[in-house]
Design a protein around this motif. Sequence first.
Motif, PDB file in Angstrom:
ATOM      1  N   VAL A   1       0.831  -1.207   0.000  1.00  0.00           N
ATOM      2  CA  VAL A   1       0.000   0.000   0.000  1.00  0.00           C
ATOM      3  C   VAL A   1       0.864   1.256   0.000  1.00  0.00           C
ATOM      4  N   PRO A   2       1.904   1.365   0.834  1.00  0.00           N
ATOM      5  CA  PRO A   2       2.746   2.569   0.726  1.00  0.00           C
ATOM      6  C   PRO A   2       3.357   2.736  -0.669  1.00  0.00           C
ATOM      7  N   GLU A   3       3.767   1.640  -1.279  1.00  0.00           N
ATOM      8  CA  GLU A   3       4.350   1.708  -2.626  1.00  0.00           C
ATOM      9  C   GLU A   3       3.323   2.228  -3.636  1.00  0.00           C
ATOM     10  N   ALA A   4       2.111   1.691  -3.588  1.00  0.00           N
ATOM     11  CA  ALA A   4       1.052   2.160  -4.487  1.00  0.00           C
ATOM     12  C   ALA A   4       0.670   3.605  -4.164  1.00  0.00           C
ATOM     13  N   ALA A   5       0.583   3.926  -2.883  1.00  0.00           N
ATOM     14  CA  ALA A   5       0.176   5.280  -2.468  1.00  0.00           C
ATOM     15  C   ALA A   5       1.191   6.334  -2.903  1.00  0.00           C
ATOM     16  N   MET A   6       2.466   6.000  -2.879  1.00  0.00           N
ATOM     17  CA  MET A   6       3.476   6.961  -3.343  1.00  0.00           C
ATOM     18  C   MET A   6       3.268   7.271  -4.823  1.00  0.00           C
ATOM     19  N   ALA A   7       2.895   6.276  -5.612  1.00  0.00           N
ATOM     20  CA  ALA A   7       2.613   6.509  -7.031  1.00  0.00           C
ATOM     21  C   ALA A   7       1.382   7.401  -7.195  1.00  0.00           C
ATOM     22  N   ILE A   8       0.390   7.200  -6.344  1.00  0.00           N
ATOM     23  CA  ILE A   8      -0.828   8.013  -6.404  1.00  0.00           C
ATOM     24  C   ILE A   8      -0.522   9.451  -5.966  1.00  0.00           C
ATOM     25  N   LEU A   9       0.291   9.629  -4.937  1.00  0.00           N
ATOM     26  CA  LEU A   9       0.670  10.982  -4.518  1.00  0.00           C
ATOM     27  C   LEU A   9       1.442  11.689  -5.626  1.00  0.00           C
ATOM     28  N   SER A  10       2.331  10.971  -6.284  1.00  0.00           N
ATOM     29  CA  SER A  10       3.061  11.555  -7.410  1.00  0.00           C
ATOM     30  C   SER A  10       2.100  11.974  -8.512  1.00  0.00           C
ATOM     31  N   LEU A  11       1.136  11.123  -8.819  1.00  0.00           N
ATOM     32  CA  LEU A  11       0.111  11.475  -9.804  1.00  0.00           C
ATOM     33  C   LEU A  11      -0.590  12.765  -9.384  1.00  0.00           C
ATOM     34  N   GLY A  12      -1.012  12.813  -8.145  1.00  0.00           N
ATOM     35  CA  GLY A  12      -1.760  13.970  -7.660  1.00  0.00           C
ATOM     36  C   GLY A  12      -0.965  15.261  -7.654  1.00  0.00           C
TER      37      GLY A  12
END
Length: 189
Positions: free
Chosen positions: A115-126
């Motif tokens: 989840v942290p790995e996926a969330a970092m990608a989502i934060l970068s997207l945002g």
Amino acid sequence: MEKEASLTLGLAEKQVLETERLLLRPVRLADAEDMYEYAGDDETTRYVFPTHQSLQDTKEGIATYFMSAPLGKFAIEEYQSGKMIGTIDLRVEEALRKGELGYALNKAYWGQGFVPEAAMAILSLGFDHLGLISIQAVHDVDNPNSGKVMEKIGMTKIGLIPSERMNKGKVVDMVLYSISRKDWQRHIL
């Protein structure tokens, strides 16, 4: 002055994201069995959504939530196995230029940093692609492990939201976390 690009267009441009171990992609009906594996489990769904009672419930959920409005909603697929192990989404408020992060993960994959790995990608997207000014996330007060994930990705605990929602017939207090674009930039350096 040039008009800022719409968040909808930005999300449409980035429907697939990749990390070291994960592929974040649109959820599809073919994911129903993998999703039902955790969506039908009381422990996994305890704090996030009603437990699915059948594979048909999962198919309905995929069609109505993920496929009817897919932008910003991603399946978390593990590269090694090709298995869909969870979902993560970024719900955006265009006028406020902010977003809210949400996620669910199959309990067989808890504690492995997915989840942290996926969330970092989502934060970068945002922040990096959409230009959001802040991203928030909430978790049930009785689910502190979700808060630990939020802290790992650089979010700061803002406070408690009493009686914020109903979940499975119970009034639930939620804990609010947030990260600004400036804090994101400091966190990734």
